[in-house]
Design a protein around this motif. Structure first.
Motif, PDB file in Angstrom:
ATOM      1  N   CYS A  37      31.423  53.882  33.010  1.00  0.00           N
ATOM      2  CA  CYS A  37      32.659  53.418  33.647  1.00  0.00           C
ATOM      3  C   CYS A  37      32.672  51.907  33.819  1.00  0.00           C
ATOM      4  O   CYS A  37      31.633  51.280  34.072  1.00  0.00           O
ATOM      5  CB  CYS A  37      32.829  54.067  35.019  1.00  0.00           C
ATOM      6  SG  CYS A  37      33.176  55.835  34.937  1.00  0.00           S
ATOM      7  N   PHE A  38      33.855  51.351  33.682  1.00  0.00           N
ATOM      8  CA  PHE A  38      34.124  49.940  33.967  1.00  0.00           C
ATOM      9  C   PHE A  38      35.109  49.890  35.121  1.00  0.00           C
ATOM     10  O   PHE A  38      36.237  50.365  35.009  1.00  0.00           O
ATOM     11  CB  PHE A  38      34.691  49.259  32.735  1.00  0.00           C
ATOM     12  CG  PHE A  38      35.068  47.808  32.924  1.00  0.00           C
ATOM     13  CD1 PHE A  38      34.368  46.974  33.793  1.00  0.00           C
ATOM     14  CD2 PHE A  38      36.129  47.257  32.203  1.00  0.00           C
ATOM     15  CE1 PHE A  38      34.708  45.646  33.961  1.00  0.00           C
ATOM     16  CE2 PHE A  38      36.474  45.913  32.348  1.00  0.00           C
ATOM     17  CZ  PHE A  38      35.763  45.109  33.232  1.00  0.00           C
ATOM     18  N   LEU A  39      34.671  49.341  36.257  1.00  0.00           N
ATOM     19  CA  LEU A  39      35.520  49.201  37.434  1.00  0.00           C
ATOM     20  C   LEU A  39      35.801  47.728  37.675  1.00  0.00           C
ATOM     21  O   LEU A  39      34.905  46.884  37.548  1.00  0.00           O
ATOM     22  CB  LEU A  39      34.838  49.776  38.675  1.00  0.00           C
ATOM     23  CG  LEU A  39      34.358  51.222  38.609  1.00  0.00           C
ATOM     24  CD1 LEU A  39      33.724  51.618  39.942  1.00  0.00           C
ATOM     25  CD2 LEU A  39      35.498  52.157  38.274  1.00  0.00           C
ATOM     26  N   ALA A  40      37.028  47.414  38.045  1.00  0.00           N
ATOM     27  CA  ALA A  40      37.379  46.023  38.326  1.00  0.00           C
ATOM     28  C   ALA A  40      38.429  45.944  39.418  1.00  0.00           C
ATOM     29  O   ALA A  40      39.321  46.787  39.504  1.00  0.00           O
ATOM     30  CB  ALA A  40      37.897  45.332  37.064  1.00  0.00           C
ATOM     31  N   LYS A  41      38.282  44.923  40.254  1.00  0.00           N
ATOM     32  CA  LYS A  41      39.292  44.576  41.258  1.00  0.00           C
ATOM     33  C   LYS A  41      39.769  43.167  40.968  1.00  0.00           C
ATOM     34  O   LYS A  41      38.962  42.255  40.754  1.00  0.00           O
ATOM     35  CB  LYS A  41      38.710  44.632  42.672  1.00  0.00           C
ATOM     36  CG  LYS A  41      39.669  44.096  43.753  1.00  0.00           C
ATOM     37  CD  LYS A  41      39.105  44.303  45.145  1.00  0.00           C
ATOM     38  CE  LYS A  41      37.986  43.330  45.482  1.00  0.00           C
ATOM     39  NZ  LYS A  41      38.464  41.921  45.616  1.00  0.00           N
ATOM     40  N   THR A  42      41.082  42.981  40.960  1.00  0.00           N
ATOM     41  CA  THR A  42      41.648  41.691  40.601  1.00  0.00           C
ATOM     42  C   THR A  42      43.055  41.582  41.187  1.00  0.00           C
ATOM     43  O   THR A  42      43.677  42.603  41.479  1.00  0.00           O
ATOM     44  CB  THR A  42      41.682  41.543  39.060  1.00  0.00           C
ATOM     45  OG1 THR A  42      41.994  40.191  38.695  1.00  0.00           O
ATOM     46  CG2 THR A  42      42.703  42.479  38.433  1.00  0.00           C
ATOM     47  N   PRO A  43      43.582  40.377  41.393  1.00  0.00           N
ATOM     48  CA  PRO A  43      44.970  40.271  41.863  1.00  0.00           C
ATOM     49  C   PRO A  43      45.955  40.781  40.820  1.00  0.00           C
ATOM     50  O   PRO A  43      45.778  40.575  39.617  1.00  0.00           O
ATOM     51  CB  PRO A  43      45.150  38.759  42.094  1.00  0.00           C
ATOM     52  CG  PRO A  43      43.771  38.229  42.276  1.00  0.00           C
ATOM     53  CD  PRO A  43      42.904  39.067  41.387  1.00  0.00           C
ATOM     54  N   ASN A  44      46.989  41.444  41.283  1.00  0.00           N
ATOM     55  CA  ASN A  44      48.073  41.904  40.428  1.00  0.00           C
ATOM     56  C   ASN A  44      48.979  40.719  40.093  1.00  0.00           C
ATOM     57  O   ASN A  44      49.467  40.019  40.983  1.00  0.00           O
ATOM     58  CB  ASN A  44      48.860  43.001  41.154  1.00  0.00           C
ATOM     59  CG  ASN A  44      50.096  43.429  40.410  1.00  0.00           C
ATOM     60  OD1 ASN A  44      50.210  43.258  39.207  1.00  0.00           O
ATOM     61  ND2 ASN A  44      51.040  44.008  41.139  1.00  0.00           N
ATOM     62  N   LEU A  52      39.493  35.150  33.184  1.00  0.00           N
ATOM     63  CA  LEU A  52      39.052  35.283  31.801  1.00  0.00           C
ATOM     64  C   LEU A  52      39.996  34.618  30.810  1.00  0.00           C
ATOM     65  O   LEU A  52      41.195  34.912  30.793  1.00  0.00           O
ATOM     66  CB  LEU A  52      38.931  36.763  31.440  1.00  0.00           C
ATOM     67  CG  LEU A  52      37.968  37.596  32.288  1.00  0.00           C
ATOM     68  CD1 LEU A  52      37.990  39.049  31.819  1.00  0.00           C
ATOM     69  CD2 LEU A  52      36.558  37.033  32.239  1.00  0.00           C
ATOM     70  N   PRO A  53      39.469  33.745  29.924  1.00  0.00           N
ATOM     71  CA  PRO A  53      40.316  33.180  28.881  1.00  0.00           C
ATOM     72  C   PRO A  53      40.587  34.161  27.737  1.00  0.00           C
ATOM     73  O   PRO A  53      41.606  34.078  27.060  1.00  0.00           O
ATOM     74  CB  PRO A  53      39.502  31.978  28.385  1.00  0.00           C
ATOM     75  CG  PRO A  53      38.090  32.293  28.724  1.00  0.00           C
ATOM     76  CD  PRO A  53      38.132  33.121  29.970  1.00  0.00           C
ATOM     77  N   ASP A  54      39.649  35.103  27.505  1.00  0.00           N
ATOM     78  CA  ASP A  54      39.783  36.066  26.413  1.00  0.00           C
ATOM     79  C   ASP A  54      39.379  37.453  26.920  1.00  0.00           C
ATOM     80  O   ASP A  54      38.276  37.941  26.641  1.00  0.00           O
ATOM     81  CB  ASP A  54      38.896  35.642  25.233  1.00  0.00           C
ATOM     82  CG  ASP A  54      39.111  36.501  23.992  1.00  0.00           C
ATOM     83  OD1 ASP A  54      39.887  37.488  24.063  1.00  0.00           O
ATOM     84  OD2 ASP A  54      38.493  36.204  22.949  1.00  0.00           O
ATOM     85  N   ARG A  75      45.319  36.796  32.613  1.00  0.00           N
ATOM     86  CA  ARG A  75      45.619  37.364  31.306  1.00  0.00           C
ATOM     87  C   ARG A  75      45.273  38.852  31.201  1.00  0.00           C
ATOM     88  O   ARG A  75      45.440  39.443  30.136  1.00  0.00           O
ATOM     89  CB  ARG A  75      44.877  36.572  30.221  1.00  0.00           C
ATOM     90  CG  ARG A  75      45.385  35.134  30.110  1.00  0.00           C
ATOM     91  CD  ARG A  75      44.609  34.325  29.094  1.00  0.00           C
ATOM     92  NE  ARG A  75      45.115  32.950  29.052  1.00  0.00           N
ATOM     93  CZ  ARG A  75      44.544  31.967  28.346  1.00  0.00           C
ATOM     94  NH1 ARG A  75      43.449  32.215  27.630  1.00  0.00           N
ATOM     95  NH2 ARG A  75      45.061  30.751  28.358  1.00  0.00           N
ATOM     96  N   ALA A  76      44.759  39.430  32.295  1.00  0.00           N
ATOM     97  CA  ALA A  76      44.434  40.869  32.305  1.00  0.00           C
ATOM     98  C   ALA A  76      44.777  41.443  33.665  1.00  0.00           C
ATOM     99  O   ALA A  76      43.986  42.178  34.249  1.00  0.00           O
ATOM    100  CB  ALA A  76      42.954  41.065  31.991  1.00  0.00           C
ATOM    101  N   ASN A  77      45.970  41.133  34.163  1.00  0.00           N
ATOM    102  CA  ASN A  77      46.273  41.373  35.574  1.00  0.00           C
ATOM    103  C   ASN A  77      47.546  42.153  35.827  1.00  0.00           C
ATOM    104  O   ASN A  77      48.220  41.935  36.834  1.00  0.00           O
ATOM    105  CB  ASN A  77      46.314  40.038  36.311  1.00  0.00           C
ATOM    106  CG  ASN A  77      44.946  39.406  36.406  1.00  0.00           C
ATOM    107  OD1 ASN A  77      44.457  38.836  35.454  1.00  0.00           O
ATOM    108  ND2 ASN A  77      44.317  39.536  37.564  1.00  0.00           N
TER     109      ASN A  77
END
Length: 237
Positions: free
Chosen positions: A125-132, A106-108, A169-171
């Motif tokens: 609910c908002f669930l998300a999986k992403t690299p740390n 995500l850019p923003d 940017r959100a990780n």
């Protein structure tokens, strides 16, 4: 994949496959759904991850992605081309929004979090999986060009067309907490998890190095901040 790699798989991680992280995320999603749940898969893409197929378990599965292939995604009841910054659904449509390996692109991210908040019902609910961001893989990714990422994924058996630019940017937990506060969410779970070193299974020496890293960071909670997966659960206030 070499015989030695397969031997190490069986020896070091018996029963674990290349989608262990998606299976883990699916388990988290299943905790939040029921037959009447209306779900949005944010960044649904072409439907290449079978673990994200929720049809038959919920009332309706919708999906959004800028990639036009989303229209052919077999896991969706309704598919629309769009972005997380401008989700093409009305206010308070969904009980659950999930994003599998999307936040890193995500850019923003704040704009996306606000849009997710808008389309969620109260208490949704908002669930998300992403690299740390503080794991070695994202650190290396930030120091290397996109062409290198395509090369690595090609070795791993992933099509280049499914390798997208990353921004991270959100990780991290502090950033997610800040974004949640700014956009009206309450964090209910922020997990950091380390598992089989998928990106280092190319050779036996790198595999063993990744295995050693996994053993070390799972040996104490003090090293939780440098585990590979960030799995978040946020609730709309």
């Amino acid at each position: 994949m070499s015989r030695l790699t397969r031997f190490l798989d069986r020896t070091l991680y018996p029963g674990v496959d290349g989608h262990w992280d998606d299976r883990l995320f699916r388990e988290r999603i299943l905790r939040h759904i029921g037959p009447d749940t209306v779900v949005l898969d944010l960044g649904a893409g072409a439907g290449i991850v079978g673990e994200m197929n929720l049809r038959g378990r919920v009332q309706r599965v919708c999906g959004v992605d800028p990639d036009a292939r989303v229209i052919e995604n077999p896991y969706l009841d309704d598919a629309r081309i769009g972005t997380g910054e401008s989700i093409p659904y009305p206010d308070e449509t969904f009980d659950l929004v999930f994003a599998d390996n999307v936040l890193e692109h995500l850019p923003d991210p704040e704009a996306v979090f606000r849009e997710v908040h808008r389309v969620l019902k109260p208490g949704g609910c908002f669930l998300a999986k992403t690299p740390n961001a503080w794991h070695y893989m994202p650190l290396i990714a930030r120091l290397t060009p996109h062409s290198f990422h395509r090369f690595v994924n090609r070795i791993r058996g992933r099509a280049e067309v499914d390798t997208f630019p990353t921004r991270y940017r959100a990780n991290s937990v502090p950033v997610v907490r800040r974004l949640a506060t700014a956009t009206g969410f309450e964090p209910t779970s922020l997990e950091r998890i380390e598992g089989r070193p998928e990106y280092l299974r190319m050779t036996a020496p790198t595999y063993l190095l990744g295995w050693l890293y996994e053993r070390i960071v799972n040996s104490t909670r003090l090293l939780e901040p440098v585990r590979i997966l960030l799995v978040i659960a946020l609730q709309k206030r």
